[in-house]
Design a protein around this motif. Structure first.
Motif, short mmCIF file in Angstrom:
data_model
loop_
_atom_site.label_atom_id
_atom_site.label_comp_id
_atom_site.label_asym_id
_atom_site.label_seq_id
_atom_site.Cartn_x
_atom_site.Cartn_y
_atom_site.Cartn_z
N ASN A 171 0.82 -1.21 0.00
CA ASN A 171 0.00 0.00 0.00
C ASN A 171 0.85 1.26 0.00
OD1 ASN A 171 -3.06 -0.66 0.33
ND2 ASN A 171 -2.01 -2.12 1.65
N GLY A 172 2.16 1.10 -0.14
CA GLY A 172 3.04 2.26 -0.20
C GLY A 172 3.13 3.02 1.11
N MET A 173 2.92 2.33 2.21
CA MET A 173 2.93 2.97 3.53
C MET A 173 4.08 2.41 4.36
SD MET A 173 0.24 4.87 3.15
CE MET A 173 -0.35 5.44 4.74
N SER A 174 4.53 3.22 5.34
CA SER A 174 5.65 2.76 6.17
C SER A 174 5.44 3.01 7.65
CB SER A 174 6.94 3.47 5.73
OG SER A 174 6.82 4.88 5.90
N LYS A 175 4.41 3.81 8.02
CA LYS A 175 4.21 4.18 9.42
C LYS A 175 2.89 3.64 9.96
CE LYS A 175 4.63 8.59 8.69
NZ LYS A 175 4.70 10.05 8.94
N ALA A 176 2.94 3.21 11.24
CA ALA A 176 1.76 2.67 11.89
C ALA A 176 1.46 3.45 13.17
CB ALA A 176 1.96 1.20 12.23
N VAL A 177 0.19 3.51 13.52
CA VAL A 177 -0.23 4.11 14.78
C VAL A 177 -1.22 3.14 15.44
CG1 VAL A 177 -2.06 5.43 13.65
CG2 VAL A 177 -1.25 6.13 15.91
N LEU A 178 -1.14 3.01 16.75
CA LEU A 178 -2.07 2.14 17.46
C LEU A 178 -2.26 2.64 18.88
CD1 LEU A 178 -0.43 -1.14 18.75
CD2 LEU A 178 0.93 0.67 17.71
N GLY A 179 -3.40 2.27 19.45
CA GLY A 179 -3.67 2.63 20.82
C GLY A 179 -2.96 1.68 21.76
N LEU A 180 -2.32 2.22 22.79
CA LEU A 180 -1.68 1.41 23.82
C LEU A 180 -2.48 1.53 25.11
CD1 LEU A 180 2.16 2.06 23.37
CD2 LEU A 180 0.73 0.26 22.37
N SER A 181 -3.10 0.44 25.51
CA SER A 181 -3.96 0.45 26.69
C SER A 181 -3.26 -0.02 27.94
CB SER A 181 -5.16 -0.47 26.44
OG SER A 181 -4.73 -1.82 26.31
N ILE A 238 -2.34 -6.73 27.14
CA ILE A 238 -1.49 -7.66 26.39
C ILE A 238 -1.72 -7.57 24.88
CG2 ILE A 238 -3.07 -9.63 26.55
CD1 ILE A 238 -0.42 -11.30 27.03
N ASP A 239 -2.95 -7.33 24.45
CA ASP A 239 -3.23 -7.28 23.01
C ASP A 239 -2.46 -6.15 22.33
OD1 ASP A 239 -5.05 -9.45 23.01
OD2 ASP A 239 -6.63 -8.15 23.75
N SER A 240 -2.55 -4.95 22.90
CA SER A 240 -1.85 -3.82 22.28
C SER A 240 -0.33 -4.00 22.40
CB SER A 240 -2.29 -2.50 22.90
OG SER A 240 -2.02 -2.44 24.28
N ALA A 241 0.13 -4.66 23.47
CA ALA A 241 1.57 -4.90 23.62
C ALA A 241 2.08 -5.84 22.53
CB ALA A 241 1.86 -5.48 25.00
N VAL A 242 1.32 -6.90 22.26
CA VAL A 242 1.72 -7.85 21.22
C VAL A 242 1.69 -7.20 19.85
CG1 VAL A 242 1.01 -9.96 20.02
CG2 VAL A 242 1.13 -9.95 22.51
N ASN A 274 -8.72 -9.22 19.25
CA ASN A 274 -8.43 -10.63 18.95
C ASN A 274 -9.73 -11.38 18.65
OD1 ASN A 274 -9.49 -11.95 21.50
ND2 ASN A 274 -7.98 -10.56 22.39
N LYS A 275 -9.60 -12.63 18.23
CA LYS A 275 -10.74 -13.41 17.78
C LYS A 275 -11.73 -13.73 18.91
CE LYS A 275 -11.62 -17.25 14.60
NZ LYS A 275 -10.95 -18.31 13.82
N LYS A 334 -7.57 -15.51 22.28
CA LYS A 334 -6.82 -14.89 23.37
C LYS A 334 -5.74 -15.81 23.91
CE LYS A 334 -6.66 -11.31 26.32
NZ LYS A 334 -6.70 -9.89 25.98
N THR A 335 -6.03 -17.10 23.98
CA THR A 335 -5.01 -18.04 24.47
C THR A 335 -3.77 -18.03 23.59
OG1 THR A 335 -6.21 -19.79 23.29
CG2 THR A 335 -6.62 -19.58 25.66
N ARG A 336 -3.96 -17.91 22.28
CA ARG A 336 -2.82 -17.87 21.37
C ARG A 336 -2.08 -16.54 21.50
NH1 ARG A 336 -0.93 -20.85 17.07
NH2 ARG A 336 -1.63 -22.53 18.44
N VAL A 337 -2.81 -15.47 21.80
CA VAL A 337 -2.16 -14.17 22.02
C VAL A 337 -1.19 -14.29 23.21
CG1 VAL A 337 -2.50 -11.75 22.64
CG2 VAL A 337 -4.07 -12.86 21.03
N TYR A 338 -1.62 -14.96 24.26
CA TYR A 338 -0.75 -15.16 25.42
C TYR A 338 0.47 -15.99 25.05
CZ TYR A 338 -3.80 -13.04 28.92
OH TYR A 338 -4.53 -12.14 29.66
N GLU A 339 0.29 -17.02 24.24
CA GLU A 339 1.42 -17.83 23.77
C GLU A 339 2.39 -16.99 22.97
OE1 GLU A 339 -0.08 -21.12 21.55
OE2 GLU A 339 -1.30 -21.89 23.20
N LEU A 340 1.84 -16.14 22.12
CA LEU A 340 2.67 -15.27 21.29
C LEU A 340 3.44 -14.28 22.16
CD1 LEU A 340 3.31 -14.71 18.32
CD2 LEU A 340 1.41 -13.09 18.28
N ALA A 341 2.78 -13.75 23.18
CA ALA A 341 3.46 -12.82 24.09
C ALA A 341 4.61 -13.52 24.82
CB ALA A 341 2.45 -12.26 25.11
#
Length: 198
Positions: free
Chosen positions: A46-56, A59-63, A162-163, A189-196
């Motif tokens: 998409n010709g983009m290089s920068k991302a923005v996201l909310g940090l709460s 764990i989801d936003s951290a991952v 997450n799903k 969510k369980t997989r998110v914890y594994e990924l973290a």
């Protein structure tokens, strides 16, 4: 993880993988690599290089922030902490610590004033808004902030749902679901914890 920047690419090397060329990667390693590759390719195409996201501070936003750094580089990731009167103090502390550890920029943009103003305007002639409406108002204000910063900076919003949340309906349309890409949107969510942990 260590990062090596080459000609227009960012390669990440895990210390755990050093000297393990002969070993097959684990399932969670393959998931992590796939997500990083997916983010990098989506932005690149998409010709983009920068991302923005909310940090709460969760764990989801951290991952998602960690995956974004691996895919795009720390200098291209902006985290935004948007506390309200219902946020706990440690949420902001956790977001600040995460940003420091990842080396990304963090903007703190409280939504208390926006929330009180919007709820006051919306309740005129109606009485007190229903609890569900008030709760979703917070998420929609946060989504508005992220999308506005995205438009201003020429970045893309990464959403952090997450799903499991999607399956349970624990998400807000036009709120925490806004974004160009949901990197962990197909992970329970369980997989998110594994990924973290990985």
């Amino acid at each position: 993880m260590d990062f090596e920047v080459g000609e227009g690419t960012l390669t990440w090397v895990s210390p755990d993988e050093a000297g393990r060329e002969d070993e097959a990667p684990t399932e969670i390693e393959l998931v992590a690599r796939g997500l990083v590759t997916g983010i990098r390719e989506y932005f690149g195409r998409n010709g983009m290089s920068k991302a923005v996201l909310g940090l709460s501070g969760g764990i989801d936003s951290a991952v998602v922030a960690t995956l974004a750094v691996q895919a795009l580089g720390a200098k291209n990731v902006l985290g935004v902490a948007m506390s309200s009167q219902y946020s706990s103090p440690h949420s902001l502390e956790d977001a600040e610590m995460l940003a420091r550890n990842l080396g990304i920029r963090l903007e703190t943009r409280p939504i208390k004033f926006l929330y009180s103003t919007a709820s006051r305007e919306l309740t005129e002639g109606r009485g007190t808004l229903a609890p569900l409406a008030l709760e979703n108002l917070q998420a929609r204000l946060r989504g508005m902030i992220l999308m506005t910063l995205s438009n201003h900076d020429g970045s893309l919003v990464l959403t952090t749902g997450n799903k499991s949340e999607l399956a349970m309906g624990y998400c807000t349309q036009y709120g925490d679901m806004v974004g160009a890409l949901a990197p962990i949107g197909d992970l329970f969510k369980t997989r998110v914890y594994e990924l973290a942990e990985h």
